[in-house]
Motif scaffolding. Structure first.
Motif, PDB file in Angstrom:
ATOM      1  N   ILE A 135       4.295 -10.847   6.992  1.00 27.91           N
ATOM      2  CA  ILE A 135       3.158 -11.215   7.830  1.00 27.91           C
ATOM      3  C   ILE A 135       1.904 -10.843   7.054  1.00 27.91           C
ATOM      4  O   ILE A 135       1.706  -9.675   6.714  1.00 27.91           O
ATOM      5  CB  ILE A 135       3.212 -10.477   9.176  1.00 27.91           C
ATOM      6  N   GLU A 136       1.095 -11.849   6.761  1.00 28.73           N
ATOM      7  CA  GLU A 136      -0.181 -11.598   6.082  1.00 28.73           C
ATOM      8  C   GLU A 136      -1.134 -10.991   7.091  1.00 28.73           C
ATOM      9  O   GLU A 136      -1.310 -11.535   8.184  1.00 28.73           O
ATOM     10  CB  GLU A 136      -0.763 -12.902   5.521  1.00 28.73           C
ATOM     11  N   ARG A 137      -1.756  -9.877   6.727  1.00 31.92           N
ATOM     12  CA  ARG A 137      -2.674  -9.223   7.649  1.00 31.92           C
ATOM     13  C   ARG A 137      -3.983  -9.993   7.725  1.00 31.92           C
ATOM     14  O   ARG A 137      -4.494 -10.470   6.721  1.00 31.92           O
ATOM     15  CB  ARG A 137      -2.885  -7.781   7.225  1.00 31.92           C
ATOM     16  N   ARG A 138      -4.511 -10.102   8.919  1.00 30.44           N
ATOM     17  CA  ARG A 138      -5.757 -10.839   9.161  1.00 30.44           C
ATOM     18  C   ARG A 138      -6.940 -10.103   8.567  1.00 30.44           C
ATOM     19  O   ARG A 138      -6.941  -8.886   8.449  1.00 30.44           O
ATOM     20  CB  ARG A 138      -5.957 -11.018  10.656  1.00 30.44           C
ATOM     21  N   GLU A 139      -7.941 -10.860   8.260  1.00 29.69           N
ATOM     22  CA  GLU A 139      -9.171 -10.287   7.691  1.00 29.69           C
ATOM     23  C   GLU A 139      -9.818  -9.292   8.646  1.00 29.69           C
ATOM     24  O   GLU A 139     -10.464  -8.348   8.209  1.00 29.69           O
ATOM     25  CB  GLU A 139     -10.158 -11.398   7.347  1.00 29.69           C
ATOM     26  N   ASP A 140      -9.667  -9.497   9.963  1.00 34.24           N
ATOM     27  CA  ASP A 140     -10.322  -8.607  10.924  1.00 34.24           C
ATOM     28  C   ASP A 140      -9.482  -7.382  11.267  1.00 34.24           C
ATOM     29  O   ASP A 140      -9.807  -6.627  12.159  1.00 34.24           O
ATOM     30  CB  ASP A 140     -10.703  -9.358  12.193  1.00 34.24           C
ATOM     31  N   ASP A 141      -8.387  -7.168  10.535  1.00 32.14           N
ATOM     32  CA  ASP A 141      -7.538  -5.999  10.741  1.00 32.14           C
ATOM     33  C   ASP A 141      -8.281  -4.761  10.246  1.00 32.14           C
ATOM     34  O   ASP A 141      -8.589  -4.653   9.063  1.00 32.14           O
ATOM     35  CB  ASP A 141      -6.220  -6.196   9.975  1.00 32.14           C
ATOM     36  N   PRO A 142      -8.636  -3.815  11.140  1.00 32.67           N
ATOM     37  CA  PRO A 142      -9.431  -2.663  10.725  1.00 32.67           C
ATOM     38  C   PRO A 142      -8.753  -1.834   9.644  1.00 32.67           C
ATOM     39  O   PRO A 142      -9.429  -1.292   8.762  1.00 32.67           O
ATOM     40  CB  PRO A 142      -9.610  -1.854  12.009  1.00 32.67           C
ATOM     41  N   ALA A 143      -7.442  -1.729   9.663  1.00 31.48           N
ATOM     42  CA  ALA A 143      -6.752  -0.936   8.647  1.00 31.48           C
ATOM     43  C   ALA A 143      -6.805  -1.631   7.294  1.00 31.48           C
ATOM     44  O   ALA A 143      -6.773  -0.994   6.248  1.00 31.48           O
ATOM     45  CB  ALA A 143      -5.303  -0.693   9.049  1.00 31.48           C
ATOM     46  N   ARG A 144      -6.908  -2.935   7.294  1.00 33.81           N
ATOM     47  CA  ARG A 144      -6.993  -3.699   6.040  1.00 33.81           C
ATOM     48  C   ARG A 144      -8.374  -3.539   5.401  1.00 33.81           C
ATOM     49  O   ARG A 144      -8.495  -3.433   4.194  1.00 33.81           O
ATOM     50  CB  ARG A 144      -6.702  -5.166   6.331  1.00 33.81           C
TER      51      ARG A 144
END
Length: 149
Positions: A135-144
């Motif tokens: 699962i590619e993490r979304r740009e708005d993922d705070p941990a990313r």
């Protein structure tokens, strides 16, 4: 982050516990609700497949990376004879005990595939199955992005 959950065969009473815990652990680790939800669906379907189809159970492993979440579901069970057919929505080889309980509708593998950005399945008759979902993490993922939620 890394999570590993052992799943017992035919343990329908505890089905869904590991995937719910995975989803909760991801959220507590800062993964976005959207990505944790997708990972939870993939983990649930994999978990239930281990419960219904495996002979000795198996594992659901989750690795969290800055840009992705990888989920590997693995068993040493009977294997899948025809992977293309098994990926067909509605196709099921679930045993009677599972269908009598409302499981085995033939949507597990298609749901795993639909909720993954990367999907691989390897299976050999008599030696087991390994499913890898990314699962590619979304740009708005705070941990990313390094920002807190």
């Amino acid at each position: 982050m890394r999570f590993v959950h052992q799943i017992k065969p035919r343990d329908i009473e505890h089905g869904g516990i590991a995937s719910a815990q995975i989803k909760r652990e991801l959220r507590e680790g800062g993964v976005s609700a959207h990505d944790a939800r997708r990972a939870g669906i993939v983990a649930f379907e994999g978990e239930m497949n281990l419960i219904v189809y495996s002979v000795r159970g198996g594992t659901v492993e989750v690795d969290v990376y800055p840009d992705s979440i990888e989920i590997v579901v693995e068993d040493d069970g009977p294997g899948i004879g025809d992977i293309d057919l098994a990926l067909t929505p509605g196709y099921s080889t679930a045993p009677d005990w599972a269908t009598e309980l409302g499981f085995g509708a033939g949507m597990g593998l298609p749901n795993m595939q639909r909720n993954s950005d990367g999907f691989e399945i390897h299976s050999h008759m008599g030696t087991g199955t390994r499913i890898r979902c990314r699962i590619e993490r979304r740009e708005d993922d705070p941990a990313r992005t390094g920002h807190s939620a």
